[in-house]
Design a protein around this motif. Sequence first.
Motif, short mmCIF file in Angstrom:
data_model
loop_
_atom_site.label_atom_id
_atom_site.label_comp_id
_atom_site.label_asym_id
_atom_site.label_seq_id
_atom_site.Cartn_x
_atom_site.Cartn_y
_atom_site.Cartn_z
N LYS A 165 0.60 -1.24 0.09
CA LYS A 165 0.02 -0.19 -0.07
C LYS A 165 0.99 1.33 0.14
CE LYS A 165 -3.70 -2.13 2.55
NZ LYS A 165 -4.59 -2.12 3.66
N MET A 166 2.47 1.16 -0.09
CA MET A 166 3.00 2.23 0.25
C MET A 166 2.67 3.54 -1.00
SD MET A 166 6.79 0.85 -0.70
CE MET A 166 6.94 -0.28 -2.23
N SER A 167 2.56 3.14 -2.07
CA SER A 167 2.36 3.92 -3.11
C SER A 167 0.88 4.83 -2.97
CB SER A 167 2.06 3.51 -4.61
OG SER A 167 3.68 2.77 -4.68
N LYS A 168 0.00 4.05 -2.57
CA LYS A 168 -1.35 4.88 -2.25
C LYS A 168 -1.33 5.57 -0.93
CE LYS A 168 -3.80 1.46 -5.30
NZ LYS A 168 -4.78 0.58 -5.58
N HIS A 169 -0.72 4.93 0.09
CA HIS A 169 -0.82 5.47 1.46
C HIS A 169 0.47 5.63 2.09
CE1 HIS A 169 -5.22 4.24 1.37
NE2 HIS A 169 -4.72 3.10 0.87
N PRO A 170 1.33 7.07 1.82
CA PRO A 170 2.43 7.28 2.36
C PRO A 170 2.57 6.78 4.00
CG PRO A 170 1.55 9.10 1.16
CD PRO A 170 0.52 8.06 1.42
N THR A 171 3.65 6.36 4.26
CA THR A 171 4.01 5.95 5.74
C THR A 171 4.73 7.02 6.12
OG1 THR A 171 6.04 4.62 5.15
CG2 THR A 171 3.63 3.51 5.05
N VAL A 172 5.10 6.77 7.65
CA VAL A 172 6.03 7.82 8.33
C VAL A 172 7.45 7.83 7.74
CG1 VAL A 172 4.77 7.57 10.41
CG2 VAL A 172 6.49 5.97 9.96
N SER A 173 7.66 6.78 6.87
CA SER A 173 9.20 6.68 6.43
C SER A 173 9.02 5.98 5.01
CB SER A 173 10.26 5.98 7.13
OG SER A 173 11.31 5.81 6.48
N PRO A 174 9.50 6.52 3.90
CA PRO A 174 9.79 5.77 2.70
C PRO A 174 10.59 4.51 2.78
CG PRO A 174 11.23 7.76 2.56
CD PRO A 174 10.53 7.76 3.96
N PHE A 175 11.18 4.36 3.88
CA PHE A 175 11.99 2.93 4.12
C PHE A 175 11.49 2.10 4.86
CE2 PHE A 175 15.60 6.00 2.89
CZ PHE A 175 16.23 5.12 2.06
#
Length: 431
Positions: free
Chosen positions: A369-379
């Motif tokens: 889901k990282m592309s649709k829902h940005p997290t606290v860190s890209p890593f």
Amino acid sequence: MALQMLLLWIISLWGVSGDYPPEAMQYNLEFPGMDNTLPIVTRPANASRIFYGVMFDAGSTGTRIHVYTFIQKDRNELPVLDNEMFQSVKPGLSAYADMPERGGDTVRQLLKVAKRTVPRLEWKRTPVVLKATAGLRLLPEEKAQALLEQVQQVFDESPFFIPTDSVSIMDGTNEGILAWVTVNFLTGHLYSNSKQTVGTLDLGGGSTQITFLPKSKKTIEAAPADCIANFDMFNTTYKLYTHSYLGNGLKAARLATLGALGAEDLQWRVFTSSCLPKKFRENWTFGGITYKVSGVEAGSSGFKLCYEEVQKVVKGIVHQPMELKGDSVFYAFSYYFDRAVDAGLIDGSQGGAVEVRDFKKRAKEVCNKMSKHPTVSPFLCMDMAYITCLLKEGFGFKENTVLQLTKKVNNVEASWALGATFDHFHKLNIH
């Protein structure tokens, strides 16, 4: 046994067996039910009964100061750990490899914490020690030495008691052992009659450690020679399984996953990974070196591809003790804890118990889901996938193995620092 441990600790703290402040005075102190032939050092009855130890942890991502307060409440009772004052600064000393004076300044600033915590009259009796870990172990020797010399100069200018071996780079094996000592001391396992102990998993920026007391002789017999360490403590010899993997810490693993470890011509190169969001493109700095990193914009991303990438960093490198297939109890801290908090697996103030499969499940959710829902860190996707792979494919833990994720145990930081303080005062006989 715990009582004798603290007796010997007092001896070392006040300098019976080595270098110690001239203010210390020798006495023979008797304790009911104890072997009263031990030489004990104490001070006059009207002197303070609070003692301090200062330990610096110079890690790859930051420098931390631990100021420990030990208190003796009664003449016939032995001191206990009363309090810890903790503070940290970023980046770590290794980021100042080409500016050692600035690295020394970070230590000088942290020493102010010790000055505020330790009463002025106790400064010249309070030992201050710095031990560096993977950050400096990864540096060229001459650069690491220049940083240590700057720290030594800062210490020599301070009003504290500076032992002759106060600044050094810690061996990775000792790092694992002393973290194990810290956690088992704080949980009460180390000196209990049950002989039950817990294993420890420490994930730093540059290295990772695993340490536990094997229950099976087969574990010891099957282990590589450099994975077994003996040390004697109070008439008991512990034979631990312990190993430190330099280059397999969280930040170093990022570099390896990206293919950037040891790379040249960094100003012209962009390092890509399916573990990063497709549109992500930034500069990332570790150990004082900046790398251009990005996702694979025209390609695929997600957990499956990411896991294949991090497997290359783990597979065939990490030894798998067969005993970990059983019901071992492990405490995991440092980046295990931090990334679990960032991923929403545990509460940041409480910590908690999770199964290895929980890391895998949450890694899948974050990566897919990282592309649709940005997290606290890209890593976060890369880190969660790496932790999952390290635990499963590396160490060989079962999916239902329970890990106790913690930052503090009884309000004391879960790290090697307290164990190293005891080691310094008491001199553990580590082979």
